[in-house]
Design an enzyme around this catalytic site. Structure first.
Site, PDB file in Angstrom:
ATOM      1  N   CYS A   1       9.065  -4.741   4.532  1.00 48.15           N
ATOM      2  CA  CYS A   1       9.966  -5.704   3.916  1.00 48.15           C
ATOM      3  C   CYS A   1       9.510  -6.096   2.528  1.00 48.15           C
ATOM      4  O   CYS A   1       8.338  -5.988   2.188  1.00 48.15           O
ATOM      5  CB  CYS A   1      10.047  -6.973   4.753  1.00 48.15           C
ATOM      6  SG  CYS A   1      10.529  -6.677   6.446  1.00 48.15           S
TER       7      CYS A   1
ATOM      8  N   GLY B   1      12.108  -1.675   1.788  1.00 49.60           N
ATOM      9  CA  GLY B   1      12.998  -1.738   2.947  1.00 49.60           C
ATOM     10  C   GLY B   1      14.402  -1.422   2.499  1.00 49.60           C
ATOM     11  O   GLY B   1      14.901  -2.026   1.552  1.00 49.60           O
TER      12      GLY B   1
ATOM     13  N   ASN C   1       7.699 -11.122   5.143  1.00 55.87           N
ATOM     14  CA  ASN C   1       7.154  -9.767   5.046  1.00 55.87           C
ATOM     15  C   ASN C   1       5.853  -9.744   5.826  1.00 55.87           C
ATOM     16  O   ASN C   1       4.946 -10.527   5.533  1.00 55.87           O
ATOM     17  CB  ASN C   1       6.908  -9.404   3.576  1.00 55.87           C
ATOM     18  CG  ASN C   1       6.138  -8.095   3.405  1.00 55.87           C
ATOM     19  OD1 ASN C   1       5.393  -7.930   2.455  1.00 55.87           O
ATOM     20  ND2 ASN C   1       6.318  -7.154   4.314  1.00 55.87           N
ATOM     21  N   GLY C   2       5.772  -8.852   6.783  1.00 53.80           N
ATOM     22  CA  GLY C   2       4.568  -8.757   7.599  1.00 53.80           C
ATOM     23  C   GLY C   2       4.939  -8.492   9.034  1.00 53.80           C
ATOM     24  O   GLY C   2       6.034  -8.009   9.320  1.00 53.80           O
TER      25      GLY C   2
ATOM     26  N   TYR D   1       0.243   3.694  -1.038  1.00 56.78           N
ATOM     27  CA  TYR D   1       1.630   4.161  -0.943  1.00 56.78           C
ATOM     28  C   TYR D   1       2.691   3.082  -1.152  1.00 56.78           C
ATOM     29  O   TYR D   1       3.698   3.307  -1.811  1.00 56.78           O
ATOM     30  CB  TYR D   1       1.876   4.791   0.439  1.00 56.78           C
ATOM     31  CG  TYR D   1       3.331   5.124   0.689  1.00 56.78           C
ATOM     32  CD1 TYR D   1       3.886   6.301   0.206  1.00 56.78           C
ATOM     33  CD2 TYR D   1       4.161   4.245   1.387  1.00 56.78           C
ATOM     34  CE1 TYR D   1       5.221   6.597   0.405  1.00 56.78           C
ATOM     35  CE2 TYR D   1       5.499   4.542   1.590  1.00 56.78           C
ATOM     36  CZ  TYR D   1       6.032   5.715   1.101  1.00 56.78           C
ATOM     37  OH  TYR D   1       7.351   5.998   1.303  1.00 56.78           O
TER      38      TYR D   1
HETATM   39  P1  AMP Z   1       4.990  12.527   7.388  1.00 58.73           P
HETATM   40  O1  AMP Z   1       6.054  13.406   6.838  1.00 58.73           O
HETATM   41  O2  AMP Z   1       5.376  11.867   8.678  1.00 58.73           O
HETATM   42  O3  AMP Z   1       3.640  13.164   7.463  1.00 58.73           O
HETATM   43  O4  AMP Z   1       4.856  11.290   6.380  1.00 58.73           O
HETATM   44  C1  AMP Z   1       4.161  11.452   5.189  1.00 58.73           C
HETATM   45  C2  AMP Z   1       5.032  11.130   4.017  1.00 58.73           C
HETATM   46  O5  AMP Z   1       5.676   9.867   4.202  1.00 58.73           O
HETATM   47  C3  AMP Z   1       4.180  11.056   2.780  1.00 58.73           C
HETATM   48  O6  AMP Z   1       4.741  11.898   1.810  1.00 58.73           O
HETATM   49  C4  AMP Z   1       4.243   9.601   2.357  1.00 58.73           C
HETATM   50  O7  AMP Z   1       4.604   9.527   1.001  1.00 58.73           O
HETATM   51  C5  AMP Z   1       5.278   8.934   3.224  1.00 58.73           C
HETATM   52  N1  AMP Z   1       4.760   7.759   3.957  1.00 58.73           N
HETATM   53  C6  AMP Z   1       3.550   7.577   4.474  1.00 58.73           C
HETATM   54  N2  AMP Z   1       3.457   6.394   5.121  1.00 58.73           N
HETATM   55  C7  AMP Z   1       4.651   5.798   4.999  1.00 58.73           C
HETATM   56  C8  AMP Z   1       5.199   4.563   5.456  1.00 58.73           C
HETATM   57  N3  AMP Z   1       4.503   3.706   6.172  1.00 58.73           N
HETATM   58  N4  AMP Z   1       6.463   4.271   5.151  1.00 58.73           N
HETATM   59  C9  AMP Z   1       7.195   5.153   4.452  1.00 58.73           C
HETATM   60  N5  AMP Z   1       6.748   6.341   4.006  1.00 58.73           N
HETATM   61  C10 AMP Z   1       5.478   6.675   4.260  1.00 58.73           C
END
Ligand code: AMP
Length: 488
Positions: A22, A48, A125-126, A265
């Protein structure tokens, strides 16, 4: 791990595991409060994407609009809802996710209610780790919940408090709560901002002329032309009214544990969170990664957009040229944030394309910020091979994600985290790379904070990489310890 004697860290309760990411924003002292809030939420859209809401206050009454979808689709400057959102104070919220709920509209924040002392609006947020237990006991004693959100627990606790004023009631409520929270509230002609005692999620104070603003990240202050005043301290409550800003520290002090994943990230690269520039942190991680796991190659290629700053840092440090071997379609949102695996896989396909002109015949190093399930990496590595890359290596600008976050970042359950199930060698084989390396936890600390991790009292919340959860987890929330092999 943190814990309380009366609450064992065992079992699993899905109600305590809302997948929330969020962004929050608040304004006090502007006739354009709702316009500023809409702009702020727009800048925080990356936090979000499923729903957004604004509640304003005009000195007499509260006005609210909440909708599924992006901010820009629902809070356009000339829209009838913006005309309705009158007042000098407003708060707003971006949310992921409303899916799976019986009535998704009821889940959209800010929540607002008429309580015994007057109107009360709240955005969070949290993630609260003991919400499930509190909710059950509130229901048992007569509370009627409208949503399945943990945030609503705070509203009920505020409603029931016997403290004399709204800030006292809010503190009373928050003292019963465990978890991570950055809150913005409007009540009694005040804008209130609060951070949990560990300061896990960010919240920053800004000013534009006579207007005060609160935001999850500084990029939301930039968009409205406000200047950054300062981050709220962990455990601080700021009360903003027509007399200015007052600070209180109502909670017992504990060591701060800001979320390291905000740097890796989650926050926008142009933001400054907890006093550190996100862009520089990411570039520094890339540089450190290059020092830790150099490999001979012809090109460094970022996985856009999240891998770009780290890839720049990696290229700078290694002296290997940076190039765009993957082109990103910007009309697809964050793939990970799609609530279903089918949605995620489809979006990854739509989102990235190989640029064969850059990669054909080259030994490439792909740099991304993280691997969670492995969906993105698997897809991109195949794409690079099909585009003619001679060798495909991968470098990841975070340690292996081995544990779910219970403090407000959406992560799948532990069994879906590829690094919780496989060693680095096995992941490399699974995603089809010639070599794979993640930055070490120490390297990440060094890059972000120029410090070594204090093993007794870590400076950040790094639970997703270490399993060291700083805030007690209610009965139900647990994850197994994982150890993974080295790189390559
Ligand atoms: P995955 O495809 O499941 O391995 O997710 C990795 C990708 O998702 C990476 O390219 C990250 O940029 C992105 N990512 C990692 N953690 C998150 C998160 N908590 N929320 C949204 N995107 C994420």
């Amino acid at each position: 791990m943190a814990g309380r004697e009366d609450e064992p860290l065992t079992g699993y309760d899905p109600l305590d595991c809302f997948h929330e990411e969020c962004g929050v924003f608040g304004v006090f002292g502007s006739d354009e409060a709702c316009v500023l809030t809409a702009l702020g939420l727009h800048a925080l859209q990356h936090r979000g994407q499923e729903a957004a809401g604004i509640v304003s206050y005009d000195g007499d009454a509260f006005h609210a609009h909440r909708a599924l979808g992006h901010v820009g689709d629902n809070f356009g400057a000339d829209s009838p809802q913006m005309a309705r959102l009158r007042g000098h104070a407003a708060i707003g919220h971006n949310r992921y996710s409303t899916s799976g709920n019986i009535n998704p509209l009821m889940e959209i924040q800010p929540f607002s209610s008429e309580l015994a002392f007057g109107g009360f609006a709240l955005a969070h947020n949290g993630n609260l780790t003991n919400a499930s237990r509190l909710r059950a006991s509130l229901i048992e004693t007569g509370s009627l919940f409208q949503s399945s959100s943990d945030t609503e627990v705070i509203v009920h606790l505020v409603a029931r408090s016997h403290q004399a004023d709204v800030t006292g009631r809010l503190v009373d409520a928050l003292k019963q709560i465990d978890g991570a929270y950055s809150l913005v509230c409007v009540a009694d002609d005040m804008l209130i901002g609060v951070r949990d005692p560990h300061g896990v999620r960010p919240l920053i104070l800004g000013k534009r002329d006579d207007t005060w603003l609160l935001a999850s990240e500084s990029c939301a202050l930039d968009i409205v032309g406000a200047t950054v005043v300062r981050d709220l301290e962990p455990g601080e409550m700021l009360i903003i009214d027509k007399n200015g800003v007052r600070s209180e520290m109502p909670f017992q002090q504990v060591a701060p544990r800001f979320c390291v994943f905000e740097y890796v990230y989650f926050s926008r690269p142009d933001s400054i969170v907890e006093g550190r520039g996100v862009y520089h942190a990411r570039k520094a991680i890339g540089g450190e990664l290059a020092s830790e796991s150099h490999i001979d190659a012809d090109l460094i290629i970022p996985v856009p957009d999240s891998g770009v700053p780290a890839a720049l840092g990696y290229a700078e440090k290694s002296g290997v040229p940076f190039d765009l071997g993957i082109i990103r379609n910007h009309y697809v949102g964050r793939t990970f944030i799609q609530p279903t695996q089918k949605g995620r896989t489809d979006s990854v396909k739509l989102k990235h394309n190989a640029n064969p002109a850059a990669v054909k015949g080259k030994r490439i190093v792909l740099v991304d910020d993280s691997i969670v399930r492995g969906t993105t990496s698997r897809k991109i590595v195949t794409m690079m091979r099909n585009a003619g890359a001679a060798e495909v290596h991968m470098r990841i600008a975070s340690p292996p994600t081995t544990h779910p976050c219970f403090y407000g970042v959406d992560t799948p359950s532990q069994d879906q985290l590829i690094a919780a199930r496989m060693t680095v060698d096995e992941i490399a084989a699974e995603i089809g790379v010639d070599s794979l390396a993640f930055i070490t936890v120490d390297g990440m600390y060094k890059a972000i904070g120029d410090m070594a991790r204090n093993e007794d009292q870590p400076q950040f919340c790094d639970a997703c990489f270490t399993g060291d959860y700083p805030i007690r987890l209610a009965s139900g929330l647990s994850a197994k310890r994982v150890s993974h092999g080295g790189s390559q």
